[in-house]
Design an enzyme around this catalytic site. Structure first.
Site, PDB file in Angstrom:
ATOM      1  N   HIS A  64      14.919   5.582 -31.352  1.00 39.86           N
ATOM      2  CA  HIS A  64      15.037   6.714 -32.275  1.00 39.86           C
ATOM      3  C   HIS A  64      15.797   7.893 -31.643  1.00 39.86           C
ATOM      4  CE1 HIS A  64      12.283   4.893 -35.141  1.00 39.86           C
ATOM      5  NE2 HIS A  64      11.263   4.925 -34.312  1.00 39.86           N
ATOM      6  N   ASP A  65      15.164   8.626 -30.751  1.00 38.04           N
ATOM      7  CA  ASP A  65      15.728   9.897 -30.279  1.00 38.04           C
ATOM      8  C   ASP A  65      16.978   9.739 -29.429  1.00 38.04           C
ATOM      9  OD1 ASP A  65      12.445  11.469 -29.930  1.00 38.04           O
ATOM     10  OD2 ASP A  65      13.721  11.118 -31.671  1.00 38.04           O
TER      11      ASP A  65
END
Ligand code: RIB
Ligand code: CA
Length: 311
Positions: free
Chosen positions: A243-244
């Site tokens: 994700h990040d």
């Protein structure tokens, strides 16, 4: 050519921590002007501590300020995600205690002050947690948009559905009113939402390729990724999406990501759709809603950047 200047607003968090390491590794392409933290995966005092741990692991304790931010969302009751990040937020990996203190400035004042002085060379704001700090800064000082080149957000979902409820993704669910304020600000925004991050999962074999890079930072990144996989498997019987880190990787290699322009609204009425993002796909939209990525090439880019530690 002057390097891209970035501020990372985050809630470390295992994947936030990897994103920070990738950004620090890519120091020839981007300058991390500062890190602001917010309550999210774990409470605010832990996200602040965790950002300081990663800052020092990267050897940047003396030149990159870390500023603590909002301890609670704008309106809703706080939610956390220890199931996916462990009680410490960093998978209970035994990192050394941080030694360098956080900045005395709080995150919102740091954002306002720094963005106000950036009007000549606007800053990219990367947001990998609930958008509380950003919404507060934009409310306090609407003029800071002149110091913003763009916002790159990890959050939301459309075709993939949610990861914290069937409709909502965690960062938006944790503060939907802040997300609504940021998405509706009109500031050019790129969104790494679940539709694209679910395509980029780091297998255990790939994690070991990160570990084999050998530097202490790469070995830590491997520990963080492995912990993420173990917790994701426990909760969802699959390996963890990247994700990040995808926010940093799309800045480094925009050619590996694609998606339509849109405007985005957020469901803030209570009910089963609370925190759902609703993209309206339109060519004149100020939001780039990523929904495709070359996952293998994205992992290779991350591996290549992490290899720079210890060069
Ligand atoms: O839904 C994924 C997002 O929520 C990531 O930013 C993760 O760190 C959590 O904050
Ligand atoms: Ca996060």
């Amino acid at each position: 050519m002057r390097k891209r200047q970035i501020i990372i607003d985050c809630d470390p968090g295992l994947d936030d921590a990897v994103a920070l390491l990738v950004a620090f590794a890519a120091s020839d392409m981007m300058d991390v002007v500062g890190i602001t933290t917010v309550a999210g995966n774990v409470p605010a005092e832990l996200t602040l501590r965790n950002a300081r741990i990663i800052r020092e692991l990267a050897g940047r304790g003396r030149d990159v300020p870390v500023c603590g931010g909002a301890p609670v969302p704008l309106l809703r009751d706080p939610v956390t995600a220890e199931d996916f990040h462990g009680s410490t937020g960093l998978g209970n990996i035994p990192f050394p205690k941080p030694r360098v203190r956080p900045s005395r400035a709080n995150a919102v004042n740091f954002l306002v002050r720094t963005l106000r002085t950036a009007k000549g060379f606007p800053i990219t704001l990367v947001v990998t947690g609930p958008m509380t700090n950003v919404a507060l800064a934009l409310t306090m000082a609407p003029d800071i948009r002149e110091g913003l080149k763009e916002i790159v957000v990890m959050g939301g979902a459309d075709s993939e559905g949610g990861n914290i409820t069937s409709h909502a993704e965690f960062n938006v669910f944790a503060d939907p009113h802040a997300a609504q304020s940021v998405f509706q600000s009109g500031i050019p925004t790129r969104v790494l939402n679940l539709d694209v991050t679910h395509q980029i999962r780091t297998t255990d074999d790939q994690v070991e390729r990160v570990r084999a890079l050998g530097s202490k930072q790469a070995r830590a990144a491997a520990d963080l990724l492995a912990a993420s996989n173990r917790l994701e498997e426990k909760a969802k019987a699959r390996v963890a999406p990247l994700h990040d880190p995808s926010t940093i990787l799309c800045l480094l290699r925009p050619d590996l990501f694609e998606g339509p322009q849109a405007t985005v609204s957020v469901v803030t009425e209570t009910g089963e759709r609370f925190g759902k993002t609703v993209p309206d796909y339109r060519e004149d939209g100020h939001v780039l809603w990523y929904n495709q990525a070359d996952a293998d090439a994205v992992f290779s880019e991350m591996l290549g950047q992490l290899a720079r530690f210890g060069e």
